[in-house]
Design an enzyme around this catalytic site. Structure first.
Site, PDB file in Angstrom:
ATOM      1  N   ARG A 262      -3.429   6.436   1.189  1.00  0.00           N
ATOM      2  CA  ARG A 262      -3.992   7.588   1.893  1.00  0.00           C
ATOM      3  C   ARG A 262      -3.067   8.260   2.895  1.00  0.00           C
ATOM      4  NH1 ARG A 262      -9.472   4.789   3.636  1.00  0.00           N
ATOM      5  NH2 ARG A 262      -8.036   3.022   3.562  1.00  0.00           N
TER       6      ARG A 262
ATOM      7  N   ASP B 136      -6.936  -2.535  -7.614  1.00  0.00           N
ATOM      8  CA  ASP B 136      -7.469  -3.231  -6.441  1.00  0.00           C
ATOM      9  C   ASP B 136      -7.767  -4.678  -6.791  1.00  0.00           C
ATOM     10  OD1 ASP B 136      -8.393  -2.464  -3.586  1.00  0.00           O
ATOM     11  OD2 ASP B 136      -9.906  -3.850  -4.316  1.00  0.00           O
TER      12      ASP B 136
ATOM     13  N   TYR C  95     -15.439 -11.476  -0.471  1.00  0.00           N
ATOM     14  CA  TYR C  95     -16.146 -10.221  -0.772  1.00  0.00           C
ATOM     15  C   TYR C  95     -17.356 -10.479  -1.680  1.00  0.00           C
ATOM     16  CZ  TYR C  95     -12.151  -7.746   1.261  1.00  0.00           C
ATOM     17  OH  TYR C  95     -11.195  -7.290   2.125  1.00  0.00           O
TER      18      TYR C  95
ATOM     19  N   ARG D 245       0.819  -1.228   0.000  1.00  0.00           N
ATOM     20  CA  ARG D 245       0.000   0.000   0.000  1.00  0.00           C
ATOM     21  C   ARG D 245       0.845   1.267   0.000  1.00  0.00           C
ATOM     22  NH1 ARG D 245      -5.825  -0.719   1.480  1.00  0.00           N
ATOM     23  NH2 ARG D 245      -6.182  -2.670   0.408  1.00  0.00           N
TER      24      ARG D 245
ATOM     25  N   ARG E  39      -6.716  11.581  -5.505  1.00  0.00           N
ATOM     26  CA  ARG E  39      -7.929  10.808  -5.230  1.00  0.00           C
ATOM     27  C   ARG E  39      -9.153  11.729  -5.260  1.00  0.00           C
ATOM     28  NH1 ARG E  39     -11.845   8.830  -3.264  1.00  0.00           N
ATOM     29  NH2 ARG E  39     -12.087   7.163  -1.753  1.00  0.00           N
TER      30      ARG E  39
HETATM   31  O1  1CP Z   1       0.162   0.640  -3.319  1.00  0.00           O
HETATM   32  C1  1CP Z   1      -0.374  -0.477  -3.377  1.00  0.00           C
HETATM   33  O2  1CP Z   1      -0.127  -1.414  -2.582  1.00  0.00           O
HETATM   34  C2  1CP Z   1      -1.245  -0.783  -4.598  1.00  0.00           C
HETATM   35  C3  1CP Z   1      -2.625  -0.690  -4.496  1.00  0.00           C
HETATM   36  C4  1CP Z   1      -3.552  -1.660  -3.758  1.00  0.00           C
HETATM   37  C5  1CP Z   1      -3.450  -3.037  -3.465  1.00  0.00           C
HETATM   38  C6  1CP Z   1      -2.269  -3.964  -3.688  1.00  0.00           C
HETATM   39  C7  1CP Z   1      -4.818  -1.239  -3.328  1.00  0.00           C
HETATM   40  C8  1CP Z   1      -5.325   0.138  -3.450  1.00  0.00           C
HETATM   41  N1  1CP Z   1      -5.493  -2.333  -2.861  1.00  0.00           N
HETATM   42  C9  1CP Z   1      -4.683  -3.452  -2.907  1.00  0.00           C
HETATM   43  C10 1CP Z   1      -5.003  -4.826  -2.517  1.00  0.00           C
HETATM   44  C11 1CP Z   1      -6.215  -5.117  -1.701  1.00  0.00           C
HETATM   45  N2  1CP Z   1      -7.459  -4.541  -1.779  1.00  0.00           N
HETATM   46  C12 1CP Z   1      -6.288  -6.162  -0.744  1.00  0.00           C
HETATM   47  C13 1CP Z   1      -5.161  -7.136  -0.452  1.00  0.00           C
HETATM   48  C14 1CP Z   1      -4.081  -6.566   0.371  1.00  0.00           C
HETATM   49  C15 1CP Z   1      -4.455  -6.171   1.785  1.00  0.00           C
HETATM   50  O3  1CP Z   1      -4.895  -7.044   2.537  1.00  0.00           O
HETATM   51  O4  1CP Z   1      -4.257  -4.987   2.104  1.00  0.00           O
HETATM   52  C16 1CP Z   1      -7.579  -6.160  -0.199  1.00  0.00           C
HETATM   53  C17 1CP Z   1      -8.133  -7.083   0.875  1.00  0.00           C
HETATM   54  C18 1CP Z   1      -8.317  -5.144  -0.852  1.00  0.00           C
HETATM   55  C19 1CP Z   1      -9.765  -4.787  -0.667  1.00  0.00           C
HETATM   56  C20 1CP Z   1      -9.909  -3.358  -0.356  1.00  0.00           C
HETATM   57  N3  1CP Z   1      -9.883  -2.369  -1.278  1.00  0.00           N
HETATM   58  C21 1CP Z   1      -9.967  -2.773   0.924  1.00  0.00           C
HETATM   59  C22 1CP Z   1      -9.926  -3.516   2.253  1.00  0.00           C
HETATM   60  C23 1CP Z   1     -11.277  -3.739   2.793  1.00  0.00           C
HETATM   61  C24 1CP Z   1     -11.277  -4.700   3.973  1.00  0.00           C
HETATM   62  O5  1CP Z   1     -12.068  -5.646   3.925  1.00  0.00           O
HETATM   63  O6  1CP Z   1     -10.484  -4.499   4.922  1.00  0.00           O
HETATM   64  C25 1CP Z   1     -10.030  -1.373   0.736  1.00  0.00           C
HETATM   65  C26 1CP Z   1     -10.134  -0.313   1.791  1.00  0.00           C
HETATM   66  C27 1CP Z   1      -9.967  -1.137  -0.666  1.00  0.00           C
HETATM   67  C28 1CP Z   1      -9.874   0.180  -1.355  1.00  0.00           C
HETATM   68  C29 1CP Z   1      -8.479   0.595  -1.648  1.00  0.00           C
HETATM   69  N4  1CP Z   1      -7.645  -0.110  -2.495  1.00  0.00           N
HETATM   70  C30 1CP Z   1      -6.444   0.546  -2.593  1.00  0.00           C
HETATM   71  C31 1CP Z   1      -6.507   1.725  -1.780  1.00  0.00           C
HETATM   72  C32 1CP Z   1      -5.413   2.749  -1.636  1.00  0.00           C
HETATM   73  C33 1CP Z   1      -7.787   1.737  -1.189  1.00  0.00           C
HETATM   74  C34 1CP Z   1      -8.303   2.820  -0.258  1.00  0.00           C
HETATM   75  C35 1CP Z   1      -9.438   3.529  -0.885  1.00  0.00           C
HETATM   76  C36 1CP Z   1      -9.342   4.999  -1.063  1.00  0.00           C
HETATM   77  O7  1CP Z   1      -8.335   5.619  -1.420  1.00  0.00           O
HETATM   78  O8  1CP Z   1     -10.413   5.576  -0.855  1.00  0.00           O
END
Ligand code: 1CP
Length: 354
Positions: free
Chosen positions: A31, A77, A154, A27, A40
């Site tokens: 944020r 994502d 999901y 990540r 964003r």
């Molecule tokens: O920089 C990076 O790592 C690249 C971007 C990335 C990656 C690899 C994002 C952007 N998401 C992911 C993978 C991801 N998404 C996972 C696997 C890794 C982990 O466990 O962290 C999972 C479970 C998700 C699902 C997801 N998408 C969540 C988690 C929800 C939960 O159940 O806890 C969330 C919050 C998102 C949205 C998201 N994806 C990425 C970002 C930066 C965000 C935040 C949203 C935003 O900016 O509003």
């Protein structure tokens, strides 16, 4: 295509000799960075950011401008895959990801169709090509997807879950239907990752955030088996180089030993297993990536340096370590604290490679 100037990550993932331990941060685009929050906001919502190749490229590059990192990771994502399968992904304000049409019954699962990946996910491959052009060989680009089990949670729960009651109910009552779902996601994910590789991803990672919610037999049957299907179908060489594959089951613990058999090149490790223990589980057959607790980044600079030192020491000497956190960096972290971590890895890791 520009020649790769820094290939430390690709070498370490293949357990080849390196001068210092390479690092990137799960990540790393996100944020905690004010410049991310700005882009964003400009994009409007998260999916619009993912669908816009220029903006997705911009946020991918942001952490590389601040820190001496050894890889870029595609900004996207894991939930783009079920979105492409027609489930209707959306992000409700402050609530995380949700699906308009979750899959609750065997009948819902039977109706699923394999999407045309090139059509439905073409925006991701455009982003990959744009990022590769912008990187100009500075560091390698990591592509990624979710594991079928994690993505499946999901799809069946309709969003984030703690108990996984619907999908565990399905596993108990209709395991054949669950296997059908996981197979469909695995097939789509294989095509999806291969298309990322064809577009320029130089390593790929499969995120299995929720695999350890399963007991070990079910983990093998549902999560590990579906990751194995993907590994079996992946393109392993492109542009004259091996494309390393990393699997990351958060909380895997002793299941790391089971994961080695998939034929992956590396395993992600979270902070609940020490790297020295993980190294014993995998018997140096694969590289390891991890595993500092992201909470350490909330502590003092001294504590962060100590955390880095302890992580490097736990892995010990020799090749096959990629430094990372044990899970994603959280939005509340002070960006300067990540700088302290990065500098410490650069300074302290060469002594482990002679
Ligand atoms: O920089 C990076 O790592 C690249 C971007 C990335 C990656 C690899 C994002 C952007 N998401 C992911 C993978 C991801 N998404 C996972 C696997 C890794 C982990 O466990 O962290 C999972 C479970 C998700 C699902 C997801 N998408 C969540 C988690 C929800 C939960 O159940 O806890 C969330 C919050 C998102 C949205 C998201 N994806 C990425 C970002 C930066 C965000 C935040 C949203 C935003 O900016 O509003």
């Amino acid at each position: 295509m520009a020649e790769l100037k820094n290939d430390l990550l690709l070498r370490a993932l293949l357990r080849e000799k390196v001068e210092r331990t390479p690092l990137w941060i799960m990540r790393q685009a996100g944020r905690y960075l004010p410049e991310y929050r700005e882009v964003r906001a400009q994009a409007g919502d998260f999916m619009s950011l993912c669908r816009n190749a220029e903006l997705a490229c911009e946020v991918t590059m942001q952490p590389l401008r601040r820190y001496k990192l050894d890889a870029a990771i595609l900004f996207s994502d894991i939930l783009t895959v079920p979105d492409a399968m027609g489930l209707g992904l959306y992000f409700a304000a402050g609530e995380g990801p949700k699906f308009e049409r979750p899959l609750r019954t065997a009948a819902d699962i039977k109706k699923l169709v394999l999407p045309d990946v090139a059509d439905e996910l073409g925006y991701v491959f455009n982003a990959v090509r744009t990022i590769r052009r912008e990187l100009d060989g500075q560091v390698p680009l990591i592509g990624f997807a979710g594991s079928p089990w994690t993505v499946g949670t999901y799809m069946v729960e309709g969003g984030s879950s703690r108990e996984f009651s619907h999908i565990k109910g399905l596993a108990a009552e209709d395991p054949a239907a669950l296997s059908t779902l996981l197979d469909t996601v695995a097939t789509t994910t294989t095509d999806y990752l291969n298309a990322q590789i064809a577009a320029g991803a130089q390593a790929v990672m499969i995120f299995d955030t929720w695999g350890a919610a399963l007991e070990r037999d079910d983990y093998r049957r549902f999560s590990l088996a579906s990751m194995q299907k993907i590994v079996d179908g992946l393109t392993r060489e492109n542009e004259g180089r091996r494309v390393p594959v990393t699997l990351f089951t958060k909380g895997a613990g002793p299941m790391l030993a089971d994961m080695v058999g998939t034929g992956c090149d590396a395993l992600g490790v979270d902070w609940t297993t020490t790297l020295s223990q993980a190294r014993e589980y995998v018997q140096d057959k694969v590289a390891l990536q991890g595993n500092l607790d992201p909470a350490t980044l909330r502590e003092s600079h001294e504590a962060i340096r100590q955390g880095v030192a302890d992580t490097l020491e736990s892995y010990g000497t020799g090749p096959g370590h990629v430094f990372n956190l044990g899970h994603g960096i959280t939005p509340d972290i002070d960006p300067d604290n990540l700088g302290v971590l990065v500098d410490a890895v650069h300074e302290l890791s060469p002594q482990y490679h002679s």
